[in-house]
Motif scaffolding. Structure first.
Motif, short mmCIF file in Angstrom:
data_model
loop_
_atom_site.label_atom_id
_atom_site.label_comp_id
_atom_site.label_asym_id
_atom_site.label_seq_id
_atom_site.Cartn_x
_atom_site.Cartn_y
_atom_site.Cartn_z
N ASP B 1 60.67 -26.62 -23.28
CA ASP B 1 60.87 -28.02 -22.93
C ASP B 1 62.34 -28.29 -22.63
O ASP B 1 63.23 -27.62 -23.15
CB ASP B 1 60.47 -28.94 -24.07
CG ASP B 1 58.97 -28.97 -24.28
OD1 ASP B 1 58.50 -29.76 -25.12
OD2 ASP B 1 58.27 -28.19 -23.61
N ILE B 2 62.57 -29.26 -21.80
CA ILE B 2 63.92 -29.72 -21.53
C ILE B 2 64.22 -30.88 -22.48
O ILE B 2 63.50 -31.88 -22.50
CB ILE B 2 64.07 -30.16 -20.06
CG1 ILE B 2 63.81 -28.98 -19.13
CG2 ILE B 2 65.46 -30.75 -19.83
CD1 ILE B 2 63.87 -29.32 -17.65
N GLN B 3 65.29 -30.73 -23.26
CA GLN B 3 65.70 -31.80 -24.17
C GLN B 3 66.70 -32.70 -23.47
O GLN B 3 67.60 -32.22 -22.78
CB GLN B 3 66.31 -31.21 -25.45
CG GLN B 3 65.45 -30.18 -26.14
CD GLN B 3 64.05 -30.70 -26.47
OE1 GLN B 3 63.89 -31.81 -26.97
NE2 GLN B 3 63.04 -29.90 -26.18
N MET B 4 66.55 -34.01 -23.66
CA MET B 4 67.42 -34.99 -23.03
C MET B 4 68.26 -35.68 -24.09
O MET B 4 67.72 -36.20 -25.07
CB MET B 4 66.59 -36.02 -22.25
CG MET B 4 65.59 -35.41 -21.28
SD MET B 4 66.35 -34.31 -20.06
CE MET B 4 67.29 -35.47 -19.08
N THR B 5 69.57 -35.70 -23.90
CA THR B 5 70.49 -36.32 -24.85
C THR B 5 71.24 -37.45 -24.14
O THR B 5 71.93 -37.22 -23.15
CB THR B 5 71.49 -35.30 -25.39
OG1 THR B 5 70.78 -34.22 -26.00
CG2 THR B 5 72.40 -35.95 -26.42
N GLN B 6 71.06 -38.66 -24.66
CA GLN B 6 71.71 -39.81 -24.08
C GLN B 6 73.00 -40.14 -24.82
O GLN B 6 73.11 -39.95 -26.03
CB GLN B 6 70.80 -41.04 -24.13
CG GLN B 6 69.67 -41.00 -23.14
CD GLN B 6 68.81 -42.26 -23.18
OE1 GLN B 6 67.60 -42.19 -23.35
NE2 GLN B 6 69.44 -43.42 -23.00
N SER B 7 73.96 -40.68 -24.09
CA SER B 7 75.19 -41.18 -24.71
C SER B 7 75.70 -42.39 -23.93
O SER B 7 75.54 -42.46 -22.71
CB SER B 7 76.26 -40.08 -24.74
OG SER B 7 76.56 -39.64 -23.44
N THR B 22 74.77 -42.20 -19.87
CA THR B 22 74.62 -40.81 -19.43
C THR B 22 73.44 -40.14 -20.12
O THR B 22 73.18 -40.38 -21.30
CB THR B 22 75.91 -40.02 -19.72
OG1 THR B 22 76.99 -40.61 -18.99
CG2 THR B 22 75.78 -38.56 -19.30
N CYS B 23 72.77 -39.31 -19.39
CA CYS B 23 71.66 -38.51 -19.92
C CYS B 23 71.94 -37.05 -19.54
O CYS B 23 72.08 -36.74 -18.35
CB CYS B 23 70.35 -39.00 -19.31
SG CYS B 23 68.87 -38.30 -20.03
N ARG B 24 72.03 -36.21 -20.54
CA ARG B 24 72.31 -34.79 -20.30
C ARG B 24 71.09 -33.95 -20.65
O ARG B 24 70.48 -34.12 -21.71
CB ARG B 24 73.52 -34.33 -21.11
CG ARG B 24 74.84 -34.88 -20.59
CD ARG B 24 76.04 -34.30 -21.29
NE ARG B 24 77.29 -34.74 -20.66
CZ ARG B 24 77.90 -35.88 -20.93
NH1 ARG B 24 77.39 -36.70 -21.84
NH2 ARG B 24 79.02 -36.22 -20.32
N ALA B 25 70.76 -33.04 -19.75
CA ALA B 25 69.61 -32.16 -19.94
C ALA B 25 70.05 -30.85 -20.58
O ALA B 25 71.16 -30.38 -20.35
CB ALA B 25 68.94 -31.88 -18.60
N SER B 26 69.16 -30.26 -21.38
CA SER B 26 69.48 -29.02 -22.07
C SER B 26 69.54 -27.82 -21.13
O SER B 26 70.03 -26.76 -21.51
CB SER B 26 68.46 -28.77 -23.19
OG SER B 26 67.15 -28.69 -22.65
N GLN B 27 69.03 -28.00 -19.91
CA GLN B 27 69.12 -26.96 -18.89
C GLN B 27 69.10 -27.64 -17.53
O GLN B 27 68.67 -28.80 -17.41
CB GLN B 27 67.97 -25.96 -19.01
CG GLN B 27 66.59 -26.55 -18.79
CD GLN B 27 65.46 -25.60 -19.15
OE1 GLN B 27 65.27 -25.28 -20.32
NE2 GLN B 27 64.73 -25.16 -18.15
N SER B 28 69.56 -26.92 -16.53
CA SER B 28 69.61 -27.50 -15.19
C SER B 28 68.19 -27.83 -14.71
O SER B 28 67.24 -27.07 -14.94
CB SER B 28 70.27 -26.51 -14.22
OG SER B 28 70.42 -27.10 -12.96
N MET B 29 68.08 -28.97 -14.09
CA MET B 29 66.76 -29.42 -13.65
C MET B 29 66.87 -30.06 -12.27
O MET B 29 67.97 -30.39 -11.80
CB MET B 29 66.18 -30.44 -14.65
CG MET B 29 67.11 -31.60 -14.97
SD MET B 29 66.35 -32.81 -16.08
CE MET B 29 65.56 -33.87 -14.89
#
Lengths: 120, 106
Positions: B1-7, B22-29
């Protein structure tokens, strides 16, 4: 205007199954993908599963085999069954319609949500 | 799964401010990302889909951008009705949501 309405018990006992139904009005259930999402304070928004109107279904791997999603096109409704529930399954459950003709999309229309509490 | 981290998790701002989440994905998508607004007791409402497409009926002060692992939602001039919680959702690999960003009044 498309409307979705969740229905089902608001209280479920631990180890039992949670069953919810979403009824669609103001539009067709055909040619679309439909989904279930839940929201709890501890885990935020979590996708549970989605289904195509002809019955193909997909679910969140983290919920493993506890999830069943099925559709009744004649009644313009689709349903969720989550087995062996625990307190961690307490949440607001939403039904929604996916955008376009895929389940790999966002959720364009949502129901109002229904609160389900798991407690003895 | 791709984890999404917001800040950030919480953002204090004033009416008229320019706000960026901002929303950062745990891998390129791929750019298969949506942004939602949620107000207390209500269901989420989609604002942006496919990273940068504005949903019909959503004010043009909302915009989305980004690619790869970093995506942003910008509100160009914050209005009173914009105080809410915002979530990103990726649909590149299964479906996962960010943990949310609450925009509150400064």
């Amino acid at each position: 205007q498309l409307q979705l309405q969740e229905s089902g018990p608001g209280l479920v006992k631990p180890s039992e199954a949670l069953s919810l139904t979403c009824t669609v009005s103001g539009g067709s259930i055909s040619s679309d993908y439909w989904g279930w999402i839940r929201q709890s304070p501890g885990k935020g928004l979590e996708w549970i599963g989605s289904i195509y109107y002809i019955g193909s279904s997909y679910h969140n791997p983290s919920l493993k085999s506890r999830v069943t999603v099925f559709v009744d096109a004649s009644k313009k409704s689709f349903s969720l069954k989550l087995s062996s529930v625990t307190a961690a399954d307490s949440a607001v459950y939403y039904c929604a319609r996916h955008r376009g003709n895929s389940w790999y999309t966002d959720f364009q229309h949502w129901g109002q949500g229904t609160l389900v509490t798991v407690s003895a | 799964d791709i984890q999404m981290t917001q800040s950030p998790s919480t953002l204090s701002a004033s009416v008229g401010d320019r706000v960026t989440i901002t929303c950062r994905a745990s891998q390129s998508m791929r750019s298969w990302l949506a942004w939602y607004q949620q107000k207390p007791g209500k269901a989420p409402k989609v604002l942006i889909y496919d990273a940068s497409n504005l949903e019909s009926g959503v004010p043009s002060r909302f915009s989305g951008s980004g690619s790869g692992t970093e995506f942003t939602l910008t509100i160009s001039s914050l209005q009173p009705e914009d105080f809410a919680t915002y979530y990103c959702q990726q649909y590149d690999s299964y479906l996962t949501f960010g943990q949310g960003t609450k925009v509150e009044i400064k």
